[in-house]
Design a protein around this motif. Sequence first.
Motif, PDB file in Angstrom:
ATOM      1  N   TRP A 114       0.774  -1.244  -0.300  1.00 29.78           N
ATOM      2  CA  TRP A 114       0.183  -0.029   0.291  1.00 29.78           C
ATOM      3  C   TRP A 114       0.666   1.105   0.129  1.00 29.78           C
ATOM      4  CZ3 TRP A 114      -4.906  -0.157  -1.311  1.00 29.78           C
ATOM      5  CH2 TRP A 114      -5.452   0.748  -1.588  1.00 29.78           C
ATOM      6  N   THR A 115       2.202   0.831   0.279  1.00 33.42           N
ATOM      7  CA  THR A 115       2.913   2.366  -0.049  1.00 33.42           C
ATOM      8  C   THR A 115       3.719   2.883  -0.936  1.00 33.42           C
ATOM      9  OG1 THR A 115       3.954   2.199   2.418  1.00 33.42           O
ATOM     10  CG2 THR A 115       4.951   3.121   0.740  1.00 33.42           C
ATOM     11  N   ASP A 116       3.048   1.640  -1.794  1.00 31.69           N
ATOM     12  CA  ASP A 116       2.948   2.186  -3.297  1.00 31.69           C
ATOM     13  C   ASP A 116       1.703   2.390  -3.781  1.00 31.69           C
ATOM     14  OD1 ASP A 116       5.961   0.624  -3.199  1.00 31.69           O
ATOM     15  OD2 ASP A 116       4.466  -1.292  -4.020  1.00 31.69           O
ATOM     16  N   VAL A 117       1.170   2.082  -3.775  1.00 32.20           N
ATOM     17  CA  VAL A 117      -0.286   2.843  -3.818  1.00 32.20           C
ATOM     18  C   VAL A 117      -0.477   4.757  -3.406  1.00 32.20           C
ATOM     19  CG1 VAL A 117      -2.347   2.964  -3.635  1.00 32.20           C
ATOM     20  CG2 VAL A 117      -1.408   0.826  -4.162  1.00 32.20           C
ATOM     21  N   LEU A 118       0.837   4.722  -2.279  1.00 34.89           N
ATOM     22  CA  LEU A 118      -0.309   5.692  -1.499  1.00 34.89           C
ATOM     23  C   LEU A 118       1.184   6.889  -2.317  1.00 34.89           C
ATOM     24  CD1 LEU A 118      -0.325   5.182   2.140  1.00 34.89           C
ATOM     25  CD2 LEU A 118      -2.132   6.685   0.534  1.00 34.89           C
ATOM     26  N   THR A 119       1.811   6.365  -2.211  1.00 38.70           N
ATOM     27  CA  THR A 119       3.063   7.160  -3.517  1.00 38.70           C
ATOM     28  C   THR A 119       2.450   7.466  -4.712  1.00 38.70           C
ATOM     29  OG1 THR A 119       4.922   6.022  -2.313  1.00 38.70           O
ATOM     30  CG2 THR A 119       5.534   6.643  -5.132  1.00 38.70           C
ATOM     31  N   VAL A 120       1.526   6.497  -5.318  1.00 40.44           N
ATOM     32  CA  VAL A 120       0.970   6.826  -6.516  1.00 40.44           C
ATOM     33  C   VAL A 120       0.222   7.748  -6.193  1.00 40.44           C
ATOM     34  CG1 VAL A 120       0.059   6.230  -8.466  1.00 40.44           C
ATOM     35  CG2 VAL A 120       1.250   4.749  -7.875  1.00 40.44           C
ATOM     36  N   ALA A 121      -0.820   7.983  -5.268  1.00 43.34           N
ATOM     37  CA  ALA A 121      -1.701   8.997  -4.989  1.00 43.34           C
ATOM     38  C   ALA A 121      -1.324  10.752  -4.565  1.00 43.34           C
ATOM     39  CB  ALA A 121      -2.388   8.679  -3.609  1.00 43.34           C
ATOM     40  N   TYR A 122      -0.274  10.299  -4.432  1.00 45.18           N
ATOM     41  CA  TYR A 122       0.609  11.490  -3.683  1.00 45.18           C
ATOM     42  C   TYR A 122       1.178  12.230  -4.686  1.00 45.18           C
ATOM     43  CZ  TYR A 122      -0.085  11.560   1.302  1.00 45.18           C
ATOM     44  OH  TYR A 122      -0.282  11.283   3.001  1.00 45.18           O
ATOM     45  N   SER A 123       1.761  11.315  -5.811  1.00 39.10           N
ATOM     46  CA  SER A 123       2.317  11.988  -7.011  1.00 39.10           C
ATOM     47  C   SER A 123       1.150  12.451  -7.869  1.00 39.10           C
ATOM     48  CB  SER A 123       3.381  10.243  -7.706  1.00 39.10           C
ATOM     49  OG  SER A 123       4.501  10.474  -7.365  1.00 39.10           O
ATOM     50  N   ILE A 124      -0.253  11.905  -8.311  1.00 39.18           N
ATOM     51  CA  ILE A 124      -1.333  12.548  -8.846  1.00 39.18           C
ATOM     52  C   ILE A 124      -2.044  13.625  -8.367  1.00 39.18           C
ATOM     53  CG2 ILE A 124      -0.865  10.117 -10.643  1.00 39.18           C
ATOM     54  CD1 ILE A 124      -3.405   9.542  -9.277  1.00 39.18           C
ATOM     55  N   ASP A 125      -2.231  13.604  -6.586  1.00 39.12           N
ATOM     56  CA  ASP A 125      -2.393  14.115  -6.551  1.00 39.12           C
ATOM     57  C   ASP A 125      -3.486  15.882  -6.831  1.00 39.12           C
ATOM     58  OD1 ASP A 125      -5.233  14.164  -4.009  1.00 39.12           O
ATOM     59  OD2 ASP A 125      -3.889  15.951  -3.279  1.00 39.12           O
ATOM     60  N   ASP A 126      -2.061  16.609  -7.815  1.00 35.25           N
ATOM     61  CA  ASP A 126      -2.733  17.781  -8.031  1.00 35.25           C
ATOM     62  C   ASP A 126      -3.358  17.714  -8.922  1.00 35.25           C
ATOM     63  OD1 ASP A 126      -1.065  18.872  -5.754  1.00 35.25           O
ATOM     64  OD2 ASP A 126       1.101  18.902  -7.025  1.00 35.25           O
ATOM     65  N   ASP A 127      -3.157  16.451  -9.870  1.00 32.88           N
ATOM     66  CA  ASP A 127      -3.931  16.602 -10.958  1.00 32.88           C
ATOM     67  C   ASP A 127      -5.483  16.152 -11.089  1.00 32.88           C
ATOM     68  OD1 ASP A 127      -1.355  17.778 -12.456  1.00 32.88           O
ATOM     69  OD2 ASP A 127      -0.320  15.443 -13.100  1.00 32.88           O
ATOM     70  N   LYS A 128      -4.411  14.764 -10.142  1.00 31.31           N
ATOM     71  CA  LYS A 128      -6.422  14.654  -9.700  1.00 31.31           C
ATOM     72  C   LYS A 128      -6.365  15.374  -8.398  1.00 31.31           C
ATOM     73  CE  LYS A 128      -5.904  11.101 -13.157  1.00 31.31           C
ATOM     74  NZ  LYS A 128      -6.243   9.592 -13.774  1.00 31.31           N
ATOM     75  N   PRO A 129      -7.451  15.510  -7.745  1.00 31.12           N
ATOM     76  CA  PRO A 129      -7.543  16.360  -6.483  1.00 31.12           C
ATOM     77  C   PRO A 129      -8.048  14.699  -6.011  1.00 31.12           C
ATOM     78  CG  PRO A 129      -7.339  18.532  -7.771  1.00 31.12           C
ATOM     79  CD  PRO A 129      -7.312  17.411  -9.059  1.00 31.12           C
ATOM     80  N   GLY A 130      -7.915  15.057  -4.418  1.00 33.70           N
ATOM     81  CA  GLY A 130      -8.647  13.566  -4.384  1.00 33.70           C
ATOM     82  C   GLY A 130      -8.516  12.379  -3.697  1.00 33.70           C
ATOM     83  N   ALA A 131      -6.813  12.542  -4.688  1.00 28.19           N
ATOM     84  CA  ALA A 131      -6.613  10.862  -4.972  1.00 28.19           C
ATOM     85  C   ALA A 131      -5.815  10.250  -3.606  1.00 28.19           C
ATOM     86  CB  ALA A 131      -5.261  10.654  -6.454  1.00 28.19           C
ATOM     87  N   VAL A 132      -5.037  11.213  -3.134  1.00 28.63           N
ATOM     88  CA  VAL A 132      -4.428  11.082  -1.763  1.00 28.63           C
ATOM     89  C   VAL A 132      -5.549  10.740  -0.698  1.00 28.63           C
ATOM     90  CG1 VAL A 132      -2.424  11.744   0.388  1.00 28.63           C
ATOM     91  CG2 VAL A 132      -2.854  11.826  -2.164  1.00 28.63           C
TER      92      VAL A 132
END
Length: 700
Positions: free
Chosen positions: A464-482
Amino acid sequence: MPPRAVSPRHAVLEEAIGAALQQVGTGFAAFRTQLAARLTESSQPPADSRDRLRAASLLHERHEALLPRVTDALGRALREELAQLAPEPRVAGQPLALVPYDEMDQRVARAAIARPFDAAHADALATLNAGLAHLFERQSLRVNPFRPEVFIAALHEAWTAFDGEEGSAAAMLALVQAGCFHDLAAVYAAVNGVLERHGLLPGPLRRPLAQQPVRQQGHDARREALLASRLHAFFGQSGVAGDRATADTTAAGEAGTLAPRLLRWLASLPDAVGANAIALSSLKRDAPRGMLSRADEGTIDLLGAVFDTVSADEAISSESRELLQLLQLPLLKAALADKQFFFHAGHPARKLLELLSRMGWERTLAGTGRRDDRQFQAMRRSVDVAAREDDAASAAFAQAVRELEAALKEEEADAAAVLAVPVAAALKQEKTATARRAARDAVALRVGTGEVVAVVEAFLENRWTDVLTVAYSIDDDKPGAVRHATQAMDDLLWSVRPKLDADERRQLIARLPGLLATLNRWLDVVKWHDADRLRFFAELADCHASIVRAPLDMTAERRIELSMQAATLAAERRLARAADARSAESAESAQSAQSAQSAAAPALAPEEELAGLARGTWFEFAEDGGARRVKLAWISPLRSLYIFSNGAREEAFSLPAQALAQRLHAGTATVLQAEGVVARALARALAVNDPAAELDSAAA
């Protein structure tokens, strides 16, 4: 009311805090309006609509009561942060306090909100860090007291006192982002302006304080103090004034004016000698009797020493030295009219001289000697602007400095365009590293309690650390991912906790399909498709089955017994994790000590070693083929990667912070800094050699 200053340093800090609070107050109306509009937007999740509407209503009805709370909380927070820069010595045996998990959770949340602001204002924060370090006589500050997280925490504290409803505070903080917060750019500009007025910011010709040994910092401070003292004495003996209070003023009266007779005589000189290229040493001999006062003659001597230093400095390119000679008469007028030229590096005429000297020094390093290139033409235009006035007005010099700085910014923008590809790759690399750190922190916060079952704990740490890493990386472009990925993690943790009544078990059964679908979607994103994934979901199903099948008719005593067993097991797991962490830390310390003995590892952390570096700094790297001189062209927002370029503005190479710090400490990389020609010439002319000994003897 702000506290009364008890020292010059305290006075500067209070002025900086006051500047920050003033900017917050000035922009608060715009921030409040934007926040209220976003709170009432229908696109927000409906779950917290009540809290958002309540917050928006409070902003409309009682907004005048919020600003005083914000400024009070911010002022208190900034003073507490600054007070921690000089901590009291720790008492032996002092008990360690544990930070509550709620507070840890809030810190992680605030850090996540502050991260985009840290990146957006990285340059201003680095400048502010260097100035504060100079003020506190340190190499650097590990933590900036004015960092965005402090402003966010103060706003949260003020809102909590303003409303009292935890839900509305969370709804408000969720909307804090660029365009809906304090104007931090204006805040940092104002604070840096305060430090600049007090001479605390490293100028373009001053070596960054963080790059100087601690002993050298004190030596330079004593040298500056001794030089100022010698200047006061010199002009006092020359008849300008008899004490320090008035020694900075001129014999002609107000700064910036010259006696009409002297001005007419100076205006006649260009026609006599041509092109402003005059010999300052001959002016005293050729001047009509009674034209020059003793102070004027002293000014001519000092300025002549400055230009002799420029002429003899072969580190400045030859074409630049020729150009600087054309400034002799304009600078003489400025220095005769205002003796602040010698005392303050911020004097417009002195700034122009220093800036041109610096550019000439850099042209030598870059191997540039053409007179038709854009940079030299900009230098020539600035000299023409400074020399076109008939009097000694500083406006001409200020305009010349502005035009020259504008030309430098254009050149810097062109260089940035050339480096766009490596910079984009570096930004992506840093963003991924930052996202991974945030993901690890979020997971560690939840598994650190020791209450998570082993299968879920391993899943969160490894997958899940990998999942959260992706979420933090795309949160600027896709708000709410984190938020979505974090909520899925929290739902998973809730699902494996004991369910002691029928309602909780019915909720678990109802929510499981959606939870499992969410987990699978995120795992598809990170492309985890091997047999371990099937094994995890099988073990998770067994865990859920055991929770649902556990007997409900337990006595109160049995429930207490099970709770005690669970608490004991959780404590044991926490202790085991702490022991593992200590072992890892000890191994890392031993490895660092071994590296220090064999490879001269840096004594400071990279962020401290490199805190004073700025774009445009020149380095000399020792390589097998000889010395290589390159320019620091770009620093990543979080200062983890540094890109260097050659004289042709092409990428030479890049180094991570750790590698650059090691090379600086080992001596295979050296910072090249040009000392200001004015200060260097004045120190030589006034025999400022050993300031420590002279000041100590004077004090005695």
